[in-house]
Write an enzyme that holds these catalytic residues in place. Sequence first.
Site, short mmCIF file in Angstrom:
data_model
loop_
_atom_site.label_atom_id
_atom_site.label_comp_id
_atom_site.label_asym_id
_atom_site.label_seq_id
_atom_site.Cartn_x
_atom_site.Cartn_y
_atom_site.Cartn_z
N ARG A 113 -30.48 -152.88 -1.23
CA ARG A 113 -29.24 -153.67 -1.17
C ARG A 113 -28.05 -152.76 -0.89
O ARG A 113 -28.14 -151.54 -1.03
CB ARG A 113 -29.04 -154.39 -2.51
CG ARG A 113 -30.13 -155.42 -2.73
CD ARG A 113 -29.78 -156.37 -3.81
NE ARG A 113 -30.85 -157.37 -3.91
CZ ARG A 113 -30.76 -158.49 -4.54
NH1 ARG A 113 -29.65 -158.81 -5.17
NH2 ARG A 113 -31.78 -159.34 -4.57
N ASP A 123 -34.14 -164.95 -10.48
CA ASP A 123 -33.61 -164.93 -9.11
C ASP A 123 -32.57 -166.03 -8.90
O ASP A 123 -32.61 -167.07 -9.55
CB ASP A 123 -34.77 -165.08 -8.12
CG ASP A 123 -34.38 -164.63 -6.72
OD1 ASP A 123 -33.36 -163.93 -6.57
OD2 ASP A 123 -35.11 -164.99 -5.76
N GLY A 124 -31.64 -165.78 -7.98
CA GLY A 124 -30.67 -166.80 -7.59
C GLY A 124 -29.25 -166.52 -8.02
O GLY A 124 -28.36 -167.36 -7.83
N HIS A 135 -24.41 -162.09 -11.08
CA HIS A 135 -25.17 -161.18 -11.93
C HIS A 135 -24.61 -161.19 -13.36
O HIS A 135 -25.35 -161.16 -14.33
CB HIS A 135 -25.15 -159.75 -11.37
CG HIS A 135 -25.80 -159.63 -10.02
ND1 HIS A 135 -27.02 -160.22 -9.74
CD2 HIS A 135 -25.42 -159.01 -8.88
CE1 HIS A 135 -27.35 -159.95 -8.48
NE2 HIS A 135 -26.40 -159.23 -7.93
N SER A 159 -35.85 -154.65 -8.93
CA SER A 159 -37.15 -154.26 -8.37
C SER A 159 -37.04 -152.91 -7.66
O SER A 159 -35.95 -152.47 -7.30
CB SER A 159 -37.65 -155.32 -7.39
OG SER A 159 -36.93 -155.25 -6.17
N TRP A 191 -25.89 -168.48 -6.61
CA TRP A 191 -25.06 -169.17 -7.61
C TRP A 191 -23.59 -168.80 -7.41
O TRP A 191 -22.71 -169.66 -7.41
CB TRP A 191 -25.54 -168.76 -9.01
CG TRP A 191 -24.83 -169.43 -10.14
CD1 TRP A 191 -25.17 -170.59 -10.77
CD2 TRP A 191 -23.62 -168.96 -10.81
NE1 TRP A 191 -24.28 -170.89 -11.76
CE2 TRP A 191 -23.32 -169.90 -11.82
CE3 TRP A 191 -22.80 -167.85 -10.64
CZ2 TRP A 191 -22.22 -169.75 -12.66
CZ3 TRP A 191 -21.69 -167.71 -11.47
CH2 TRP A 191 -21.42 -168.67 -12.47
N LEU A 215 -40.01 -160.31 -31.49
CA LEU A 215 -40.20 -160.45 -30.04
C LEU A 215 -40.15 -159.08 -29.39
O LEU A 215 -39.31 -158.25 -29.76
CB LEU A 215 -39.07 -161.33 -29.44
CG LEU A 215 -39.02 -161.42 -27.91
CD1 LEU A 215 -40.14 -162.33 -27.39
CD2 LEU A 215 -37.67 -161.95 -27.42
N TRP A 225 -33.25 -151.31 -4.25
CA TRP A 225 -32.42 -150.19 -3.77
C TRP A 225 -31.97 -150.42 -2.34
O TRP A 225 -31.04 -149.78 -1.87
CB TRP A 225 -33.20 -148.87 -3.83
CG TRP A 225 -33.60 -148.44 -5.21
CD1 TRP A 225 -34.87 -148.47 -5.73
CD2 TRP A 225 -32.76 -147.92 -6.24
NE1 TRP A 225 -34.86 -148.01 -7.03
CE2 TRP A 225 -33.58 -147.65 -7.37
CE3 TRP A 225 -31.38 -147.66 -6.34
CZ2 TRP A 225 -33.08 -147.13 -8.56
CZ3 TRP A 225 -30.89 -147.14 -7.55
CH2 TRP A 225 -31.73 -146.88 -8.63
C1 IPE Z 1 -36.85 -160.18 -7.22
O1 IPE Z 1 -35.76 -160.82 -6.64
C2 IPE Z 1 -36.38 -159.07 -8.08
C3 IPE Z 1 -35.59 -159.45 -9.23
C4 IPE Z 1 -35.32 -160.66 -9.65
C5 IPE Z 1 -35.06 -158.37 -9.99
P1 IPE Z 1 -35.30 -160.53 -5.14
O2 IPE Z 1 -34.23 -161.49 -4.84
O3 IPE Z 1 -34.99 -159.09 -4.96
O4 IPE Z 1 -36.64 -160.88 -4.34
P2 IPE Z 1 -36.89 -161.02 -2.77
O5 IPE Z 1 -36.44 -159.74 -2.12
O6 IPE Z 1 -36.09 -162.18 -2.29
O7 IPE Z 1 -38.35 -161.25 -2.64
C1 IPE Z 2 -31.62 -161.80 -8.70
O1 IPE Z 2 -30.64 -162.51 -8.01
C2 IPE Z 2 -31.05 -160.57 -9.36
C3 IPE Z 2 -31.48 -159.29 -8.75
C4 IPE Z 2 -32.36 -159.16 -7.83
C5 IPE Z 2 -30.85 -158.10 -9.27
P1 IPE Z 2 -30.33 -162.23 -6.48
O2 IPE Z 2 -29.23 -161.23 -6.40
O3 IPE Z 2 -31.57 -161.86 -5.76
O4 IPE Z 2 -29.82 -163.64 -6.03
P2 IPE Z 2 -30.06 -164.35 -4.62
O5 IPE Z 2 -31.53 -164.41 -4.40
O6 IPE Z 2 -29.36 -163.51 -3.59
O7 IPE Z 2 -29.43 -165.70 -4.79
MG MG Z 3 -32.95 -162.97 -4.75
#
Ligand code: IPE
Ligand code: IPE
Ligand code: MG
Length: 264
Positions: free
Chosen positions: A81, A30-31, A47, A75, A35, A141, A79
């Site tokens: 988004r 995540d993040g 990404h 996740s 970033w 792995l 969808w």
């Molecule tokens: C969780 O991250 C899913 C993935 C890293 C693929 P999200 O950024 O979608 O999680 P929430 O919605 O903040 O909980």
């Molecule tokens: C995780 O990063 C990647 C996916 C969920 C696909 P995010 O896109 O959720 O990044 P933040 O949480 O918005 O920074």
């Molecule tokens: Mg996120």
Amino acid sequence: MQKPMDEAGWQAGEKERKLRIPRHVAIIMDGNGRWAQARRLPRFAGHKAGVETVRSVVEHSVKLGVEVLTLFAFSSENWRRPRKEVDLLMDLFLLALEREVRRLRRNDVRLRVIGDRSAFSQKLQARIAEAEQTTADCRTLTLQIAANYGGRWDIVHAARALAQRVNEGTLDANDIDETLVGEALTTSGLPDPDLFIRTGGEQRLSNFLLWQSAYAELYLTSVLWPDFNVTAYEQALQSFSLRQRRFGRTTEQVLADSISSGSD
Ligand code: IPE
Ligand code: IPE
Ligand code: MG
């Protein structure tokens, strides 16, 4: 290529460094968006940078002798988004599969994709199947990419498969136990996660590996996924090494066990 492991899970050579290598590491990557935003770049740039981190974490896992690495890539809730971001993520997944498969094979990495892939385009589904086939005999792995994955979906899917067998008369409902449920999940045959990492600073599970992580050690870090380099990964492993996993027992019992098996 696997290093020998003693009873307590220490791998040859690692004991001296006091680094206990988890058999299965699961990561919520995540993040990426934050970033990119911090650099005034579009979210997609985050990404893309995240794919580089995947490569380095996979290679470091191979080096250390981690057996299973499960990465949460998309996740079942993602969808929701904006359509444009979802489309770009799908394109990136396709591109990464095409580009990385040969490298995975070279590193003896078996790729598995877990999640409901029926929602993906035919092209992506075909690429996934191809990549899984190409790496099917790799052993060092197992890399699981969780895509359109949800822990609840996994459990529902397993419940349905078991109910089907009960319907057919090949399974008695009273014989359903934790082992059978575990075997009906997408992660069947693999050890449960020992170390569960979440980057990006949030403190939630976001529907990842709910059943399988029942006893995973959690490591939550504010480091954003594109910044999660080998040093950050080593820090997580170091933290894991220092944990005492009791699985319901007392500290005294755990210590007595490790003395009798000579692991400490
Ligand atoms: C969780 O991250 C899913 C993935 C890293 C693929 P999200 O950024 O979608 O999680 P929430 O919605 O903040 O909980
Ligand atoms: C995780 O990063 C990647 C996916 C969920 C696909 P995010 O896109 O959720 O990044 P933040 O949480 O918005 O920074
Ligand atoms: Mg996120």
